[in-house]
Design a protein around this motif. Sequence first.
Motif, mmCIF file in Angstrom:
data_model
loop_
_atom_site.group_PDB
_atom_site.id
_atom_site.type_symbol
_atom_site.label_atom_id
_atom_site.label_comp_id
_atom_site.label_asym_id
_atom_site.label_seq_id
_atom_site.Cartn_x
_atom_site.Cartn_y
_atom_site.Cartn_z
ATOM 1 N N THR A 81 0.812 -1.237 0.000
ATOM 2 C CA THR A 81 0.000 0.000 0.000
ATOM 3 C C THR A 81 0.838 1.276 0.000
ATOM 4 O O THR A 81 0.280 2.350 -0.181
ATOM 5 C CB THR A 81 -1.001 0.098 1.187
ATOM 6 O OG1 THR A 81 -0.294 0.451 2.375
ATOM 7 C CG2 THR A 81 -1.760 -1.205 1.401
ATOM 8 N N ASP B 270 -3.976 4.556 -14.552
ATOM 9 C CA ASP B 270 -5.269 4.000 -14.964
ATOM 10 C C ASP B 270 -5.113 2.870 -15.973
ATOM 11 O O ASP B 270 -5.975 1.988 -16.058
ATOM 12 C CB ASP B 270 -6.143 5.102 -15.578
ATOM 13 C CG ASP B 270 -6.526 6.156 -14.556
ATOM 14 O OD1 ASP B 270 -6.415 5.870 -13.342
ATOM 15 O OD2 ASP B 270 -6.922 7.259 -14.962
ATOM 16 N N ASP C 158 -4.837 -3.772 -12.126
ATOM 17 C CA ASP C 158 -4.965 -3.584 -10.683
ATOM 18 C C ASP C 158 -5.945 -4.613 -10.139
ATOM 19 O O ASP C 158 -6.562 -5.365 -10.894
ATOM 20 C CB ASP C 158 -5.423 -2.152 -10.375
ATOM 21 C CG ASP C 158 -5.098 -1.731 -8.948
ATOM 22 O OD1 ASP C 158 -4.467 -2.510 -8.218
ATOM 23 O OD2 ASP C 158 -5.484 -0.611 -8.580
ATOM 24 N N ASP C 159 -6.061 -4.637 -8.835
ATOM 25 C CA ASP C 159 -6.972 -5.549 -8.159
ATOM 26 C C ASP C 159 -7.643 -4.772 -7.042
ATOM 27 O O ASP C 159 -7.055 -3.831 -6.500
ATOM 28 C CB ASP C 159 -6.190 -6.740 -7.594
ATOM 29 C CG ASP C 159 -7.105 -7.825 -7.064
ATOM 30 O OD1 ASP C 159 -7.402 -8.762 -7.834
ATOM 31 O OD2 ASP C 159 -7.537 -7.725 -5.896
ATOM 32 N N GLU C 160 -8.853 -5.164 -6.680
ATOM 33 C CA GLU C 160 -9.545 -4.442 -5.606
ATOM 34 C C GLU C 160 -8.866 -4.621 -4.263
ATOM 35 O O GLU C 160 -8.965 -3.771 -3.385
ATOM 36 C CB GLU C 160 -11.003 -4.906 -5.511
ATOM 37 C CG GLU C 160 -11.864 -4.354 -6.638
ATOM 38 C CD GLU C 160 -13.328 -4.721 -6.457
ATOM 39 O OE1 GLU C 160 -13.671 -5.350 -5.443
ATOM 40 O OE2 GLU C 160 -14.116 -4.369 -7.354
ATOM 41 N N ALA C 161 -8.192 -5.748 -4.089
ATOM 42 C CA ALA C 161 -7.534 -6.003 -2.803
ATOM 43 C C ALA C 161 -6.287 -5.130 -2.668
ATOM 44 O O ALA C 161 -5.660 -4.757 -3.660
ATOM 45 C CB ALA C 161 -7.151 -7.473 -2.694
ATOM 46 N N TRP C 162 -5.915 -4.817 -1.412
ATOM 47 C CA TRP C 162 -4.739 -3.969 -1.177
ATOM 48 C C TRP C 162 -3.443 -4.762 -1.235
ATOM 49 O O TRP C 162 -2.369 -4.166 -1.234
ATOM 50 C CB TRP C 162 -4.866 -3.221 0.149
ATOM 51 C CG TRP C 162 -5.077 -4.090 1.348
ATOM 52 C CD1 TRP C 162 -6.287 -4.497 1.847
ATOM 53 C CD2 TRP C 162 -4.087 -4.682 2.192
ATOM 54 N NE1 TRP C 162 -6.107 -5.298 2.942
ATOM 55 C CE2 TRP C 162 -4.753 -5.427 3.184
ATOM 56 C CE3 TRP C 162 -2.689 -4.649 2.208
ATOM 57 C CZ2 TRP C 162 -4.086 -6.142 4.175
ATOM 58 C CZ3 TRP C 162 -2.022 -5.356 3.191
ATOM 59 C CH2 TRP C 162 -2.721 -6.097 4.164
ATOM 60 N N GLN D 286 -1.645 -2.607 -7.889
ATOM 61 C CA GLN D 286 -0.964 -1.351 -7.584
ATOM 62 C C GLN D 286 -0.748 -1.190 -6.074
ATOM 63 O O GLN D 286 -1.649 -1.404 -5.282
ATOM 64 C CB GLN D 286 -1.729 -0.172 -8.178
ATOM 65 C CG GLN D 286 -1.725 -0.242 -9.708
ATOM 66 C CD GLN D 286 -2.280 0.989 -10.389
ATOM 67 O OE1 GLN D 286 -2.118 2.105 -9.912
ATOM 68 N NE2 GLN D 286 -2.925 0.785 -11.537
#
Lengths: 277, 277
Positions: free
Chosen positions: A55, A88, A92-96, A100
């Motif tokens: 993160t 953009d 990417d992935d929704e999880a942290w 990214q």
Amino acid sequence: MSLKLIEKHRSFGGEQCKYSHYSEALQCDMTFSIYLPSNKEMKKIPLIWWLSGLTCTDDNFSQKSGFQRLAEKYQVAVMIPDTSPRGDDVADDEAWDLGQGAGFYLNATQDPWAKHYNMYTYIVEELTAIAPTLVPNFSGEESIMGHSMGGHGALVIGMKNAARFKAISAFAPILSPSHVPWGIKAFSAYLGEDKASWKEWDASELVKETGMPPILITQGAQDTFYPEQLEETIFLENARENNQEVSYNKEEGYDHSYFFIATFLDDHFSFHMKYLR
Amino acid sequence: MSLKLIEKHRSFGGEQCKYSHYSEALQCDMTFSIYLPSNKEMKKIPLIWWLSGLTCTDDNFSQKSGFQRLAEKYQVAVMIPDTSPRGDDVADDEAWDLGQGAGFYLNATQDPWAKHYNMYTYIVEELTAIAPTLVPNFSGEESIMGHSMGGHGALVIGMKNAARFKAISAFAPILSPSHVPWGIKAFSAYLGEDKASWKEWDASELVKETGMPPILITQGAQDTFYPEQLEETIFLENARENNQEVSYNKEEGYDHSYFFIATFLDDHFSFHMKYLR
């Protein structure tokens, strides 16, 4: 190569700088930070690389660790990359803990990650070519440290380039990524399910080889990620069997935060400077 | 009074804590941070108050200044309030220099601010009653420091309670709020257009009175806010006419950031400890 200076702050006598540039290795725009000590005595200046955790960007270490006091005290430059490709257009992935902010300092081989997720090449080739142009009077000596995912990165990059890095240290590193949830998830996505391909990115495997730099690890005993993600047994056993020099310190009461890092950072800088001078 | 501990991190041997509570003075829920040194030698512990600048919360100083190393070194507790009342029910403004994040450490008299914007009473009475319950072995000795709007706050609160605070220091403070855009905007809104009511909240006026604590001020020479908002002439002239002890240092190359604060924080802690021990 076109570098753009986007921030510069006087800090403890030196300069805390932030640059943006287009990365060929990552195929996207990136930023990184670098601290240059005052070098009032015009000496040769070594370089420590800092790799951050999940993160994070290059700002976390720059703003929260207080490292500049030590970099000025020891007269060493510090290079701080971001933790993944950005933008953009970048997968990417929704999880942290994937995508990214979670590049894991490797070169991905699987879609949709392979195009951009080449943090290993970005650091070991692209930023490595840039850094000497920014450090006046660079001594050519380098070492590497990091935190959590960046501790994994420091160990892997340091050991894969053992002749180059004089020392490696890590705060609460992911020591056996092939065996813990964060690592299994990331390696499965970036490298695929064939676990043979995981070995070259796993510090517990790399430490079986000879001729590695000296290693210092500090782990907070009350780090909530410690038991599941950061456990040291496999790494330390493999290091011991190989007679690899590892100092592993568990610190009572400390967690995974930058409060922990800041507390023990002078120990790590002192350790690195033994091998950089 | 009901305090809730919402964060605790071991830091440099001591504890960095964050509490939430309902404030009677501000009529809203608030958070504040406090650092407690390890006090291994079981001595009496003094307390330094830190007041932050525009847009800040208690987190900025806690996370970006590295002060914990110094608080542990000097064995002093540090109390860090937020910079304004908070919440959806609290009056606010779209600008970042008025309303939430911009309480200016005064008691507002004008609508819609008067109900909640009583930061002076919050600190000088409400948090003042809470702090001793959190500092084991509190010595009873206090001093106050701050940055920018919080430098104004430290000077005003310190001088309005000159018998209580042993020393005052400020980084890049708003020294003459009645004469600069930030102060004129805030005082007009919170106190109304009658400038007679502004004087008790203006450090340049308060410094005309006798018996004030010793004052240390550090200003970055390359601070972009300096010429328009932080100019020192009126304050220093009034201090000189009154034989008030003020050490004013302008530091070449430094800006308004926490990189600046972190660099000179040891000087400020050393200054405070001369009067706290």
